[in-house]
Each structure stands twice: as C-alpha cells, then as structure tokens.
Write an enzyme that holds these catalytic residues in place. Structure first.
Site, PDB file in Angstrom:
ATOM      1  N   ASN A  12       0.761  -1.578  -0.206  1.00 10.93           N
ATOM      2  CA  ASN A  12      -0.246  -0.150   0.138  1.00 10.93           C
ATOM      3  C   ASN A  12       0.798   1.253  -0.612  1.00 10.93           C
ATOM      4  O   ASN A  12       1.375   1.750   1.411  1.00 10.93           O
ATOM      5  CB  ASN A  12      -0.982  -0.188   1.518  1.00 10.93           C
ATOM      6  CG  ASN A  12      -2.045   1.155   1.359  1.00 10.93           C
ATOM      7  OD1 ASN A  12      -1.831   2.449   0.335  1.00 10.93           O
ATOM      8  ND2 ASN A  12      -2.176   1.572   2.361  1.00 10.93           N
ATOM      9  N   TRP A  13       1.122   1.872  -1.511  1.00 10.31           N
ATOM     10  CA  TRP A  13       1.726   2.641  -1.599  1.00 10.31           C
ATOM     11  C   TRP A  13       1.437   4.231  -1.065  1.00 10.31           C
ATOM     12  O   TRP A  13       2.124   5.208  -0.597  1.00 10.31           O
ATOM     13  CB  TRP A  13       2.531   3.166  -2.951  1.00 10.31           C
ATOM     14  CG  TRP A  13       3.111   2.578  -3.676  1.00 10.31           C
ATOM     15  CD1 TRP A  13       3.943   1.543  -2.210  1.00 10.31           C
ATOM     16  CD2 TRP A  13       4.368   1.306  -4.846  1.00 10.31           C
ATOM     17  NE1 TRP A  13       4.900   0.325  -3.134  1.00 10.31           N
ATOM     18  CE2 TRP A  13       4.809   1.230  -4.414  1.00 10.31           C
ATOM     19  CE3 TRP A  13       4.035   2.417  -5.369  1.00 10.31           C
ATOM     20  CZ2 TRP A  13       5.809   1.118  -5.933  1.00 10.31           C
ATOM     21  CZ3 TRP A  13       4.567   2.194  -7.077  1.00 10.31           C
ATOM     22  CH2 TRP A  13       4.927   1.623  -6.989  1.00 10.31           C
ATOM     23  N   LYS A  14      -0.111   4.096  -0.573  1.00  5.65           N
ATOM     24  CA  LYS A  14      -1.137   5.532  -0.174  1.00  5.65           C
ATOM     25  C   LYS A  14      -0.644   6.856  -1.221  1.00  5.65           C
ATOM     26  O   LYS A  14       0.197   6.122  -2.122  1.00  5.65           O
ATOM     27  CB  LYS A  14      -0.268   5.726   1.699  1.00  5.65           C
ATOM     28  CG  LYS A  14      -0.310   4.626   1.786  1.00  5.65           C
ATOM     29  CD  LYS A  14       0.169   4.120   3.694  1.00  5.65           C
ATOM     30  CE  LYS A  14      -0.162   3.399   4.297  1.00  5.65           C
ATOM     31  NZ  LYS A  14      -0.105   3.827   6.508  1.00  5.65           N
ATOM     32  N   HIS A  99      -9.644   1.291   4.682  1.00  3.95           N
ATOM     33  CA  HIS A  99      -8.375   1.432   5.544  1.00  3.95           C
ATOM     34  C   HIS A  99      -8.622   2.628   6.613  1.00  3.95           C
ATOM     35  O   HIS A  99      -9.098   3.677   6.303  1.00  3.95           O
ATOM     36  CB  HIS A  99      -8.015   2.300   4.619  1.00  3.95           C
ATOM     37  CG  HIS A  99      -6.242   1.964   5.190  1.00  3.95           C
ATOM     38  ND1 HIS A  99      -5.760   3.893   5.717  1.00  3.95           N
ATOM     39  CD2 HIS A  99      -5.160   1.549   5.481  1.00  3.95           C
ATOM     40  CE1 HIS A  99      -4.257   2.874   6.408  1.00  3.95           C
ATOM     41  NE2 HIS A  99      -4.101   1.769   5.873  1.00  3.95           N
ATOM     42  N   GLU A 101      -6.618   5.355   7.231  1.00 11.15           N
ATOM     43  CA  GLU A 101      -6.869   6.477   6.739  1.00 11.15           C
ATOM     44  C   GLU A 101      -7.681   7.302   6.665  1.00 11.15           C
ATOM     45  O   GLU A 101      -8.235   8.264   6.935  1.00 11.15           O
ATOM     46  CB  GLU A 101      -5.531   6.956   6.160  1.00 11.15           C
ATOM     47  CG  GLU A 101      -3.818   6.159   7.040  1.00 11.15           C
ATOM     48  CD  GLU A 101      -2.469   6.181   6.177  1.00 11.15           C
ATOM     49  OE1 GLU A 101      -3.023   5.793   5.439  1.00 11.15           O
ATOM     50  OE2 GLU A 101      -1.906   5.323   7.453  1.00 11.15           O
ATOM     51  N   GLU A 170      -5.900  -4.356  10.744  1.00  8.68           N
ATOM     52  CA  GLU A 170      -4.799  -3.267  10.417  1.00  8.68           C
ATOM     53  C   GLU A 170      -5.357  -2.482  12.340  1.00  8.68           C
ATOM     54  O   GLU A 170      -6.203  -1.740  11.700  1.00  8.68           O
ATOM     55  CB  GLU A 170      -4.881  -2.169   9.324  1.00  8.68           C
ATOM     56  CG  GLU A 170      -4.820  -3.040   8.370  1.00  8.68           C
ATOM     57  CD  GLU A 170      -4.431  -1.790   7.203  1.00  8.68           C
ATOM     58  OE1 GLU A 170      -2.520  -2.379   6.881  1.00  8.68           O
ATOM     59  OE2 GLU A 170      -4.133  -0.879   6.970  1.00  8.68           O
ATOM     60  N   GLY A 176       2.152   2.586  10.950  1.00 12.22           N
ATOM     61  CA  GLY A 176       2.884   3.738  10.703  1.00 12.22           C
ATOM     62  C   GLY A 176       3.692   3.956  12.385  1.00 12.22           C
ATOM     63  O   GLY A 176       4.487   5.249  11.869  1.00 12.22           O
ATOM     64  N   SER A 216       3.238  -2.372  10.968  1.00 11.14           N
ATOM     65  CA  SER A 216       4.459  -1.738  11.090  1.00 11.14           C
ATOM     66  C   SER A 216       4.778  -3.026  10.220  1.00 11.14           C
ATOM     67  O   SER A 216       5.516  -3.820  11.339  1.00 11.14           O
ATOM     68  CB  SER A 216       5.230  -1.540  12.037  1.00 11.14           C
ATOM     69  OG  SER A 216       4.474  -0.313  12.259  1.00 11.14           O
ATOM     70  N   GLY A 237       2.764  -0.963   4.325  1.00 11.75           N
ATOM     71  CA  GLY A 237       3.076   0.274   3.535  1.00 11.75           C
ATOM     72  C   GLY A 237       3.875   1.268   3.730  1.00 11.75           C
ATOM     73  O   GLY A 237       4.687   0.724   2.795  1.00 11.75           O
ATOM     74  N   GLY A 238       4.610   0.806   4.637  1.00 11.77           N
ATOM     75  CA  GLY A 238       6.157   1.243   5.205  1.00 11.77           C
ATOM     76  C   GLY A 238       7.124   1.068   4.270  1.00 11.77           C
ATOM     77  O   GLY A 238       8.214   1.446   2.961  1.00 11.77           O
TER      78      GLY A 238
END
Ligand code: PGA
Length: 254
Positions: A12-14, A99, A101, A170, A176, A216, A237-238
């Site tokens: 997930n590159w956001k 998600h 976010e 999640e 994150g 994470s 993600g990251g």
C-alpha cells in the site's frame, strides 16, 4: 500461514511515488523477481496517476494490481472520483476499502464501505476490507466489538461475500508507528474476524477468505507474523516503498 490459503502480500503505497518514482521502483523490484517465491500472490496499490503504468509492468511478471480506493457510485457527475469500472479497465484486480486513514481523515463509515465493496464486486474486483481498533478501543477492551461493527459492512451481501474477498486486520495503533502487533495479538484478532465471517457466511466460505495483517510489517518481523496459522499475508505500507525491503517481506511469506 495455513496451507489451504495462498499467501498474499499487498504493497500500500498510500500518497507516495509519482509515476516516475513508481517506474524506478519497478525497475529494481522486477530485477529481484527471480528470487521471489511463486507460491505467494503479490500486489501493489499505487496512487491513481501511477495505476496504469504500474499495472502494465506487473501483469507480465505475474503480479497483481490493486487500487487504494474507489467511489461509491457507478458513474456520472462526481468530479474527482474514480469508478470501479475505470479501475477494472486499468487492470485492477484488488481494491482497498475501509483503510483507517480514510475512516479518520475522510470520515468514511461502514455504509460507505458496503457500497464501495458492492461496486468493486460488480466490476469483478476483489475488495481488501480493512478493519482494526484504535489504542483507546483496545485499552477499553472493545476490540471484538469494534471488529464486529466494522465487519457488519459485509451484511449488504446476503448469500455470499464478494468474490475473492480479503480482510486486512490493521490495528490503528500499529500503522506507521513501528510498533507492530505481536503475532499472538494479531492471530487472536484474525480468529475473531474469521468467526464473524463464519457466523455470517458459514464455515466453508469463511475458511477460504484470506485475512492479512497490516501495521508496521517489515522484513524484520514478517517471518514471525507469518508463522501464525491464521495470518495469511500482509498489507505493507512503509516497508513496501523500498524494493529490496518489500521483496524480503514477500520472501518471508513463502
Ligand atoms: P505501515 O502501513 O506498514 O506503514 O504501518 C500499513 C497500512 O496502513 O496499510
């Protein structure tokens, strides 16, 4: 990992990577492809402007294209929105919905996610439905109640869930933060989610739904998470922004 379900790792590159940056990632990532296990499904969810370019490179390599969002309506006068049919036409086969976010920043709620999942399903795209509690909810002992409320977004589907449905657990406090859930904590939540699926759709259907863990995940903790029978892969993600790091997470899922 459970031998009955094919592991899935989704990047997930956001709101990261321009098309040019996405192309540079793919140059590096696809060069690592020979060392990646064929037994793991791999998907990347870029931002919309990079969707088509990324899809064009992923498809011949046997990887899947995912979308980060979709609009609740099918088509028409909705400036700035993107429909499920548009995603399908770009080669998308998985779509993130729910998600945290978007729950937090955009105020989206279960009714929105039901409609988004329905749009995706109608277009032949499998939803990756994200659920998870905040730290306050966990501390208050509300985790299972929160998951139950969030999973009720699937009530729109009467007989069967959307084809190829994936659920991503999640916990908001792990996203994150560098503080991933322990394998035990994640597995407990996955068991609760699968029980909710079974109560809604029956054991057989619930047994084939893949439940990913997200929050994470890195190459340092992926293997121990994936050792849990109930964890069928990861939403990353990251750690998905660096080709070598993402490849290591994929390798851990084999
Ligand atoms: P993270 O994000 O891996 O950076 O914690 C995961 C996600 O939000 O899907």
């Amino acid at each position: 990992m459970n031998s009955g379900r094919v592991p899935l790792v989704v990047a997930n590159w956001k709101m990261n990577k321009t098309p040019r940056e996405a192309a540079a990632f793919l140059d590096e990532f696809l060069a690592l492809r020979a060392g990646l296990p064929e037994s793991v499904h791999v998907a990347i969810a870029p931002a919309f402007p990079a969707l088509e370019l990324v899809g064009r490179h992923l498809a011949p390599a046997g990887f899947l294209l995912a979308a980060q969002d979709v609009y609740t309506e099918a088509k028409g006068a909705f400036t700035g929105e993107v429909s499920a049919a548009m995603l399908k036409d770009c080669g998308v086969s998985l779509g993130l919905v729910g998600h945290s976010e978007r729950r937090r920043e955009r105020g989206e709620v279960e009714a929105d996610f039901s409609r988004k999942m329905k749009r995706l399903a109608d277009a032949g795209i499998s939803p990756v439905y994200c659920v998870g509690e905040t730290l306050e909810e966990r501390d208050a002992g509300e985790t299972e109640g929160v998951l139950k409320r969030q999973m009720a977004a699937l009530d729109l589907f009467e007989a069967d869930p959307p084809a190829g449905l994936v659920v991503a657990y999640e916990p908001v406090w792990a996203i994150g933060t560098g503080r991933a859930a322990t394998p035990r904590t994640a597995a407990d939540a996955h068991v609760a989610i699968r029980a909710l699926l079974a109560a809604r759709f029956g054991d057989a259907v619930a047994g084939v739904v893949r439940i990913l863990y997200g929050g994470s995940v890195t190459s340092a903790n992926a293997a121990e998470l994936f050792r849990e029978d109930e964890i069928d892969g990861a939403l990353v993600g990251g750690a998905s922004l660096q080709p070598a790091e993402f490849a290591d997470v994929v390798r851990a899922a084999a």
